[in-house]
Design a protein around this motif. Structure first.
Motif, PDB file in Angstrom:
ATOM      1  N   ALA A  46       7.051   7.742   8.195  1.00  0.00           N
ATOM      2  CA  ALA A  46       7.616   6.682   7.355  1.00  0.00           C
ATOM      3  C   ALA A  46       8.946   6.255   7.963  1.00  0.00           C
ATOM      4  N   SER A  47       9.304   4.986   7.757  1.00  0.00           N
ATOM      5  CA  SER A  47      10.564   4.474   8.273  1.00  0.00           C
ATOM      6  C   SER A  47      11.732   5.024   7.465  1.00  0.00           C
ATOM      7  N   ASP A  99       2.851   9.488  -5.704  1.00  0.00           N
ATOM      8  CA  ASP A  99       3.564  10.726  -5.359  1.00  0.00           C
ATOM      9  C   ASP A  99       4.628  11.048  -6.389  1.00  0.00           C
ATOM     10  N   MET A 100       5.328   9.989  -6.878  1.00  0.00           N
ATOM     11  CA  MET A 100       6.375  10.241  -7.866  1.00  0.00           C
ATOM     12  C   MET A 100       5.795  10.692  -9.199  1.00  0.00           C
ATOM     13  N   GLU A 114       0.831  -1.205   0.000  1.00  0.00           N
ATOM     14  CA  GLU A 114       0.000   0.000   0.000  1.00  0.00           C
ATOM     15  C   GLU A 114       0.862   1.250   0.000  1.00  0.00           C
ATOM     16  N   GLU A 115       1.946   1.244   0.796  1.00  0.00           N
ATOM     17  CA  GLU A 115       2.813   2.421   0.833  1.00  0.00           C
ATOM     18  C   GLU A 115       3.540   2.626  -0.494  1.00  0.00           C
ATOM     19  N   MET A 116       3.955   1.523  -1.147  1.00  0.00           N
ATOM     20  CA  MET A 116       4.623   1.650  -2.439  1.00  0.00           C
ATOM     21  C   MET A 116       3.675   2.183  -3.502  1.00  0.00           C
ATOM     22  N   GLU A 117       2.402   1.755  -3.453  1.00  0.00           N
ATOM     23  CA  GLU A 117       1.423   2.308  -4.391  1.00  0.00           C
ATOM     24  C   GLU A 117       1.251   3.796  -4.171  1.00  0.00           C
ATOM     25  N   SER A 128      14.588   4.424   0.282  1.00  0.00           N
ATOM     26  CA  SER A 128      14.212   3.775  -0.980  1.00  0.00           C
ATOM     27  C   SER A 128      13.599   4.776  -1.949  1.00  0.00           C
ATOM     28  N   TYR A 129      12.867   5.752  -1.399  1.00  0.00           N
ATOM     29  CA  TYR A 129      12.300   6.805  -2.255  1.00  0.00           C
ATOM     30  C   TYR A 129      13.400   7.723  -2.796  1.00  0.00           C
ATOM     31  N   LEU A 130      14.366   8.105  -1.916  1.00  0.00           N
ATOM     32  CA  LEU A 130      15.430   9.018  -2.348  1.00  0.00           C
ATOM     33  C   LEU A 130      16.387   8.331  -3.324  1.00  0.00           C
TER      34      LEU A 130
END
Length: 423
Positions: free
Chosen positions: A365-366, A173-174, A165-168, A372-374
């Motif tokens: 967020a952890s 967002d990206m 869910e967070e990756m979706e 992983s986002y950066l």
């Protein structure tokens, strides 16, 4: 002889078990066309009717006389898309509800597993453990390991669902991030161009809606008096299209007003820029004129020279103050304060990107999720670098612990709105 009879019997058995071949598709006629048009509108007969329509088109049954009939059948097939999309949306909603129900049930099961494991841990302490026999201890230890293993499997499954869910959400967002970045970096001219493109797109959509409304009106006027259900469906489609048309018209007028306002702001900013450039040029001319006037006054008497020196110094001071005031208006230089926790422009960029990312994650967020986002933007970014930067900014970011037991997790949150009052 017997083998031949056996093969013959087997061939008869295979022919009997073979499914019957589909009936041949009839050729086009006015009668068949009218029946096919009714079948296309029926949801239960739609697949068979579309297969017949496809065969007719591939056979080359379309000509100048029956082109309108084929257009009507193709248009009816296209209208079926709306029902399919509604059906797909309903199934997706049911799937999301089932996922949410499964996740809640899994969380409840995990809580009970945690309680059972806690019981085993309490029984393993010395004040209770010493009273059990050797066989009982062996069974208790085996049961504890089994319960912990099952608990960990369920915990990993629940965490996997949450990560998906967070990756979706991060993917969404990206997708939005480049658009927001472009809008921030673009000037008034780029905004005007974007508004013009959006205006053209809305105009095309508006024309498409108008054409579809006209086609529905013509079809309703030419067709035979329909049944009550079909009439209600067409009226509903017509009202929906009219509402969409009105909404598009309002949005188009709003975009046009905003476009005019942006153009006026652009013209005003251009005039202000020209005015500032003329003021700066006049100040430069005045500064260059002061040395020339000073050399002309060298041949005057001494008492006049004193007065002229004083006047020249006053003039130079006034010119310098004018230049300083003009430069302060164009660019203000901040006073040197205490050393900033942000040591480079790269760290400033990281703070901005992390703040934007955490702003759309209000529950935090952890550090692994943030990195992983950066790392999608720059693979050289490390977890240690990011965590050190977040720790140096206590008024902007704060760390909290969430979850219970094995699901305990450290999450970073954006607290800049509260930190601005205390920093």
């Amino acid at each position: 002889m017997l083998a031949r009879e056996e093969r013959h019997r087997r061939r008869i058995e295979e022919d009997r078990l073979r499914p019957p071949s589909p009936p041949p598709i009839v050729h086009y006629s006015e009668h068949e066309c009218s029946q096919l048009g009714e079948k296309i509108k029926d949801d239960s007969k739609f697949p068979e009717a579309v297969r017949v329509l496809l065969t007719w088109v591939e056979r080359g049954e379309v000509n100048r006389r029956n082109a309108n009939n084929f257009y009507s059948m193709i248009q009816s097939s296209n209208s079926h898309i709306r029902r399919l999309m509604n059906e797909k949306a309903a199934h997706e909603k049911e799937m999301e509800e089932a996922k949410e129900k499964f996740k809640n049930a899994l969380a409840a099961i995990l809580v009970q597993f945690e309680q059972i494991v806690s019981v085993f841990h309490a029984a393993s302490k010395q004040k209770a453990w010493d009273h059990f026999s050797k066989a009982q201890r062996k069974n208790l230890d085996m049961w504890r390991k089994q319960a912990e293993e099952i608990r960990n499997i369920h915990n990993e499954e629940l965490m996997g669902i949450r990560r998906e869910e967070e990756m979706e959400m991060s993917d969404d967002d990206m997708e939005d991030a480049p658009e927001s970045k472009d809008s921030d970096d673009s000037g008034p001219l780029a905004q005007v161009e974007a508004l013009r493109e959006e205006n053209d797109s809305l105009r095309c959509q508006l024309d498409a809606y108008r054409n579809e409304v006209e086609l529905l009106k013509q079809e309703q006027s030419k067709a035979h008096p329909p049944h009550s259900e079909e009439d209600a469906t067409r009226q509903q489609q017509l009202s929906f299209l009219q509402q969409a048309l009105q909404g598009m018209q309002k949005q188009l007028l709003k975009i046009r007003d905003e476009l005019k306002q942006r153009e006026m702001e652009l013209e005003k900013s251009t005039e202000d820029k020209q005015q500032l450039e003329s003021q700066i040029q006049s100040l430069k001319d005045r500064i260059q004129a002061f040395p020339a006037s000073h050399t002309l006054q060298l041949e005057r008497p001494e008492w006049e020279d004193r007065g002229s020196d004083e006047n020249t110094s006053h003039a130079n001071e006034s010119a310098a103050s004018a230049v300083v005031s003009c430069s302060q208006e164009k660019e203000s230089v901040p006073d040197k304060g205490p050393p900033s926790p942000v040591k480079s422009e790269r760290e400033a960029l990281l703070v901005g990107i992390i703040s934007t990312f955490l702003h759309v994650h209000p529950f935090g967020a952890s550090i692994e999720y943030i990195c992983s986002y950066l790392q999608r933007l720059d693979t050289k970014i490390s977890t240690t670098e990011v965590e050190t930067l977040l720790g140096r900014l206590p008024y902007t970011f704060k760390q909290e612990l969430t979850g219970v037991g094995a699901s305990l997790e450290k999450r970073w949150k954006f607290c800049g709105f509260e930190g601005i009052k205390t920093a």
